[in-house]
Write a protein that holds these residues in place. Structure first.
Motif, PDB file in Angstrom:
ATOM      1  N   MET A  49       1.100  -1.055   0.007  1.00 21.19           N
ATOM      2  CA  MET A  49       0.214   0.176  -0.314  1.00 21.19           C
ATOM      3  C   MET A  49       0.978   0.987  -0.599  1.00 21.19           C
ATOM      4  O   MET A  49       2.071   1.284   1.131  1.00 21.19           O
ATOM      5  CB  MET A  49      -0.956  -0.167   0.813  1.00 21.19           C
ATOM      6  N   ALA A  50       0.715   2.030  -0.835  1.00 20.50           N
ATOM      7  CA  ALA A  50       1.420   3.703  -1.045  1.00 20.50           C
ATOM      8  C   ALA A  50       1.390   4.306  -0.198  1.00 20.50           C
ATOM      9  O   ALA A  50      -0.380   4.197  -0.142  1.00 20.50           O
ATOM     10  CB  ALA A  50       1.034   3.995  -2.666  1.00 20.50           C
ATOM     11  N   GLU A  51       1.789   5.818   0.005  1.00 22.40           N
ATOM     12  CA  GLU A  51       2.051   6.405   1.060  1.00 22.40           C
ATOM     13  C   GLU A  51       1.858   8.232   0.258  1.00 22.40           C
ATOM     14  O   GLU A  51       2.952   7.476  -0.396  1.00 22.40           O
ATOM     15  CB  GLU A  51       2.837   6.980   2.410  1.00 22.40           C
ATOM     16  N   THR A  52       1.111   8.481   0.104  1.00 21.79           N
ATOM     17  CA  THR A  52       1.347   9.727  -0.497  1.00 21.79           C
ATOM     18  C   THR A  52       0.914  11.087  -0.194  1.00 21.79           C
ATOM     19  O   THR A  52      -0.346  10.941   1.058  1.00 21.79           O
ATOM     20  CB  THR A  52       0.289   9.486  -1.868  1.00 21.79           C
ATOM     21  N   THR A  53       1.933  12.095  -0.442  1.00 20.62           N
ATOM     22  CA  THR A  53       1.044  13.438  -0.079  1.00 20.62           C
ATOM     23  C   THR A  53       1.413  14.371  -0.991  1.00 20.62           C
ATOM     24  O   THR A  53       2.318  14.150  -2.116  1.00 20.62           O
ATOM     25  CB  THR A  53       2.740  13.772   1.243  1.00 20.62           C
ATOM     26  N   ARG A  54       0.137  15.393  -1.014  1.00 23.74           N
ATOM     27  CA  ARG A  54       0.218  15.929  -1.565  1.00 23.74           C
ATOM     28  C   ARG A  54       0.562  17.512  -0.953  1.00 23.74           C
ATOM     29  O   ARG A  54       0.704  18.068  -0.423  1.00 23.74           O
ATOM     30  CB  ARG A  54      -1.223  15.874  -2.592  1.00 23.74           C
ATOM     31  N   LEU A  55       1.589  18.559  -2.592  1.00 24.27           N
ATOM     32  CA  LEU A  55       2.176  20.043  -2.464  1.00 24.27           C
ATOM     33  C   LEU A  55       0.429  20.426  -3.381  1.00 24.27           C
ATOM     34  O   LEU A  55       0.459  19.569  -5.322  1.00 24.27           O
ATOM     35  CB  LEU A  55       2.796  19.827  -2.156  1.00 24.27           C
ATOM     36  N   LEU A  56       0.152  21.048  -4.084  1.00 21.28           N
ATOM     37  CA  LEU A  56      -0.472  22.115  -4.683  1.00 21.28           C
ATOM     38  C   LEU A  56       1.101  23.498  -4.960  1.00 21.28           C
ATOM     39  O   LEU A  56       0.578  24.360  -3.793  1.00 21.28           O
ATOM     40  CB  LEU A  56      -1.354  22.773  -4.678  1.00 21.28           C
ATOM     41  N   LEU A  57       1.418  23.203  -6.179  1.00 18.09           N
ATOM     42  CA  LEU A  57       2.310  24.737  -6.325  1.00 18.09           C
ATOM     43  C   LEU A  57       1.509  25.507  -7.615  1.00 18.09           C
ATOM     44  O   LEU A  57       0.607  25.119  -8.085  1.00 18.09           O
ATOM     45  CB  LEU A  57       3.437  24.361  -6.868  1.00 18.09           C
ATOM     46  N   SER A  58       1.966  26.697  -7.724  1.00 19.34           N
ATOM     47  CA  SER A  58       1.489  27.890  -8.197  1.00 19.34           C
ATOM     48  C   SER A  58       2.076  28.111  -9.650  1.00 19.34           C
ATOM     49  O   SER A  58       1.598  29.037 -10.138  1.00 19.34           O
ATOM     50  CB  SER A  58       1.487  28.764  -7.275  1.00 19.34           C
TER      51      SER A  58
ATOM     52  N   ALA B  56      -0.438  22.533 -10.485  1.00 20.14           N
ATOM     53  CA  ALA B  56       0.485  21.699 -10.525  1.00 20.14           C
ATOM     54  C   ALA B  56       0.083  21.084  -9.303  1.00 20.14           C
ATOM     55  O   ALA B  56      -0.361  21.652  -8.400  1.00 20.14           O
ATOM     56  CB  ALA B  56       1.755  21.841 -11.245  1.00 20.14           C
ATOM     57  N   VAL B  57      -0.132  20.339  -9.571  1.00 18.36           N
ATOM     58  CA  VAL B  57      -0.357  19.501  -8.681  1.00 18.36           C
ATOM     59  C   VAL B  57       1.279  18.408  -8.354  1.00 18.36           C
ATOM     60  O   VAL B  57       1.551  17.457  -9.269  1.00 18.36           O
ATOM     61  CB  VAL B  57      -1.639  17.811  -7.887  1.00 18.36           C
ATOM     62  N   ALA B  58       1.156  17.651  -7.108  1.00 16.56           N
ATOM     63  CA  ALA B  58       2.737  17.739  -7.079  1.00 16.56           C
ATOM     64  C   ALA B  58       2.558  16.318  -5.664  1.00 16.56           C
ATOM     65  O   ALA B  58       2.692  16.610  -4.834  1.00 16.56           O
ATOM     66  CB  ALA B  58       3.611  17.733  -6.414  1.00 16.56           C
ATOM     67  N   ASP B  59       2.452  15.056  -6.176  1.00 14.67           N
ATOM     68  CA  ASP B  59       1.990  13.632  -5.407  1.00 14.67           C
ATOM     69  C   ASP B  59       3.434  13.153  -5.376  1.00 14.67           C
ATOM     70  O   ASP B  59       3.703  12.584  -6.083  1.00 14.67           O
ATOM     71  CB  ASP B  59       0.962  12.472  -5.677  1.00 14.67           C
ATOM     72  N   PHE B  60       3.722  13.224  -3.701  1.00 14.33           N
ATOM     73  CA  PHE B  60       5.108  12.236  -3.001  1.00 14.33           C
ATOM     74  C   PHE B  60       4.232  11.055  -2.648  1.00 14.33           C
ATOM     75  O   PHE B  60       3.588  10.428  -1.973  1.00 14.33           O
ATOM     76  CB  PHE B  60       5.512  13.062  -2.277  1.00 14.33           C
ATOM     77  N   GLU B  61       4.506   9.820  -3.403  1.00 13.94           N
ATOM     78  CA  GLU B  61       4.062   8.902  -3.533  1.00 13.94           C
ATOM     79  C   GLU B  61       5.653   7.869  -2.795  1.00 13.94           C
ATOM     80  O   GLU B  61       7.111   7.976  -3.248  1.00 13.94           O
ATOM     81  CB  GLU B  61       3.543   8.067  -4.292  1.00 13.94           C
TER      82      GLU B  61
ATOM     83  N   SER C 181      -2.552  26.788   2.219  1.00 17.55           N
ATOM     84  CA  SER C 181      -4.031  26.286   3.022  1.00 17.55           C
ATOM     85  C   SER C 181      -4.478  25.430   1.846  1.00 17.55           C
ATOM     86  O   SER C 181      -5.048  25.135   2.677  1.00 17.55           O
ATOM     87  CB  SER C 181      -4.247  27.604   3.138  1.00 17.55           C
ATOM     88  N   GLU C 182      -3.811  24.853   0.883  1.00 24.50           N
ATOM     89  CA  GLU C 182      -4.891  23.886   0.276  1.00 24.50           C
ATOM     90  C   GLU C 182      -4.164  22.578   0.131  1.00 24.50           C
ATOM     91  O   GLU C 182      -4.449  21.752  -0.454  1.00 24.50           O
ATOM     92  CB  GLU C 182      -4.546  24.811  -1.695  1.00 24.50           C
ATOM     93  N   HIS C 183      -2.856  22.273   0.246  1.00 24.23           N
ATOM     94  CA  HIS C 183      -2.161  21.320   0.429  1.00 24.23           C
ATOM     95  C   HIS C 183      -2.848  20.177   1.552  1.00 24.23           C
ATOM     96  O   HIS C 183      -3.431  20.425   2.965  1.00 24.23           O
ATOM     97  CB  HIS C 183      -0.861  21.135   0.764  1.00 24.23           C
ATOM     98  N   THR C 184      -3.578  18.653   0.721  1.00 21.71           N
ATOM     99  CA  THR C 184      -3.299  17.850   2.042  1.00 21.71           C
ATOM    100  C   THR C 184      -2.551  16.766   1.635  1.00 21.71           C
ATOM    101  O   THR C 184      -1.961  16.514   0.485  1.00 21.71           O
ATOM    102  CB  THR C 184      -4.881  17.452   1.503  1.00 21.71           C
ATOM    103  N   SER C 185      -2.428  15.834   2.174  1.00 18.68           N
ATOM    104  CA  SER C 185      -1.342  14.516   2.682  1.00 18.68           C
ATOM    105  C   SER C 185      -2.435  13.019   3.037  1.00 18.68           C
ATOM    106  O   SER C 185      -3.384  13.045   3.407  1.00 18.68           O
ATOM    107  CB  SER C 185      -0.465  14.434   3.040  1.00 18.68           C
ATOM    108  N   SER C 186      -1.835  12.152   2.373  1.00 19.54           N
ATOM    109  CA  SER C 186      -3.197  10.821   3.328  1.00 19.54           C
ATOM    110  C   SER C 186      -2.718  10.644   5.070  1.00 19.54           C
ATOM    111  O   SER C 186      -3.611  10.027   5.443  1.00 19.54           O
ATOM    112  CB  SER C 186      -1.795  10.001   2.328  1.00 19.54           C
TER     113      SER C 186
END
Length: 375
Positions: free
Chosen positions: A1-10, A69-74, A106-111
């Motif tokens: 199972m993968a763990e993901t952390t998401r960043l929102l970039l401008s 853009a969305v950057a997903d660290f997996e 203010s918008e970034h989310t993570s798993s």
């Protein structure tokens, strides 16, 4: 199972990928671009095999989003040492990208759970672990990052107050000092960004008002003076209100290095927004180079159009290469950004091969050239 952390970039995905890769490289990771996906591994793993690429600690995938853009660290579930590397890398990447104004905090989310917003007043980048039991990477390769607690009210910088005052007293001074204040406040982490922007806006409005008053005064003075003698008609002048044919007199605007432009619409450039570089502007042409014509021997040049992705890749590479010689600092470490104008499939068929690179300050308008700015 993968763990993901998401960043929102401008910024767009291509710019976001370069910024994230540079941030991870500064932490000591080995970063490989595999078709737009960043494969991130540790130096010790890279040295362990000289014939094959090191297995990735984690991957970073990019996608377009409304804000940029969305950057997903997996990462896949593995040893605790890899988990520590992944957590430290994503945390430091988020802080450094936020320092450059490239991330929407203010918008970034993570798993997992959200990171605490309150941190110590001064936090150093954590060392990058290698294998379990190995010594951490050299801490000298990391920079200390100062993070102010979210609950602490930052003092207002004096330069921001000066910018607002000059906006009323000396409009051009308010614009210049306001632009300087935006850069300095970002480095010193003082408050007053709103005052600096207000100084720029007030200075611009006052400049326009003063210009309008001068224009009205000159118009009244010209009305009071005797009318000039009527000029002799010429062949190029319209006759009886009929202008020459547009197809015969259509002007061709040529972009040249050293030209500056104010921002208009979505960022179009042309003779309508060409300004003197000594005035406030948003873009400055710093380099031009031709793309390779793969169809130079073909009777139909349009068949040789390499495609949008190939043109964008070559344009990005050329503009980044010319960035440091002009600005005086590498693109990855500069506070400035660049955009470019490149051939399209239609213009390629007409023989257009020229890429034009323009430098811009994302934080504010620029007064004067950015040549040798060194930042």
């Amino acid at each position: 199972m993968a763990e993901t952390t998401r960043l929102l970039l401008s910024v767009p995905p291509a710019h976001a990928r370069r910024a994230v890769a540079a941030t991870l490289s500064e932490q000591g990771f080995v970063v490989r671009d595999d078709g737009g996906v960043l494969e991130v591994s540790r130096p010790s793993e890279q040295a362990a095999s000289s014939t094959t690429a090191a297995p990735a600690c984690f991957r970073v995938r990019f996608a377009a989003a409304a804000s940029g853009a969305v950057a997903d660290f997996e990462r896949e579930e593995s040893a605790s040492s890899v988990n520590a590397v992944f957590t430290a890398a994503t945390r430091v990447a988020r802080m450094r990208l936020a320092e450059r104004g490239l991330i929407h905090e203010s918008e970034h989310t993570s798993s997992g759970e959200d990171e605490p917003r309150e941190r110590d007043a001064v936090a150093a980048d954590p060392p990058v672990p290698t294998a379990e039991g190995d010594a951490p990477a050299d801490p000298a390769s990391h920079r200390a990052v100062e993070v102010a607690p979210a609950s602490t009210k930052r003092p207002i910088g004096a330069i921001a107050v000066v910018a607002l005052i000059l906006g009323f007293a000396a409009p051009l001074g308010g614009i210049v000092v306001g632009a300087m204040a935006l850069v300095l406040l970002r480095r010193t982490r003082e408050g007053g960004r709103g005052l600096a922007i207000a100084g720029i806006v007030v200075g611009a409005v006052m400049t326009v008002l003063v210009g309008a008053v001068v224009a009205v005064g000159l118009g009244l003075a010209l009305r009071a003076s005797p009318p000039p003698a009527a000029p002799n008609p010429s062949a190029s002048s319209p006759v009886d209100g009929i202008a020459p044919s547009p197809s015969a007199t259509e002007p061709t605007f040529v972009l040249q290095i050293g030209q500056c432009f104010s921002k208009r619409g979505r960022g179009e450039i042309g003779d309508a927004n060409l300004v003197d570089c000594a005035d406030a502007h948003s873009y400055e042409i710093y380099a031009q180079f031709p793309l390779e014509d793969a169809s130079s021997s073909s009777p139909a040049p349009s068949h040789g159009y390499p495609g949008d992705e190939a043109v964008a890749r070559e344009a990005d590479a050329g503009c980044v290469e010319a960035f440091a010689p002009f600005v005086g600092r590498g693109y990855e470490h500069s506070a400035f950004d660049y955009v470019y104008v490149s051939p399209t499939q239609k213009s390629w068929a007409r023989g257009d091969r020229l890429v034009t690179c323009l430098v811009t300050d994302p934080a504010a308008t620029t007064v004067g050239s950015l040549r040798d700015a060194g930042r």
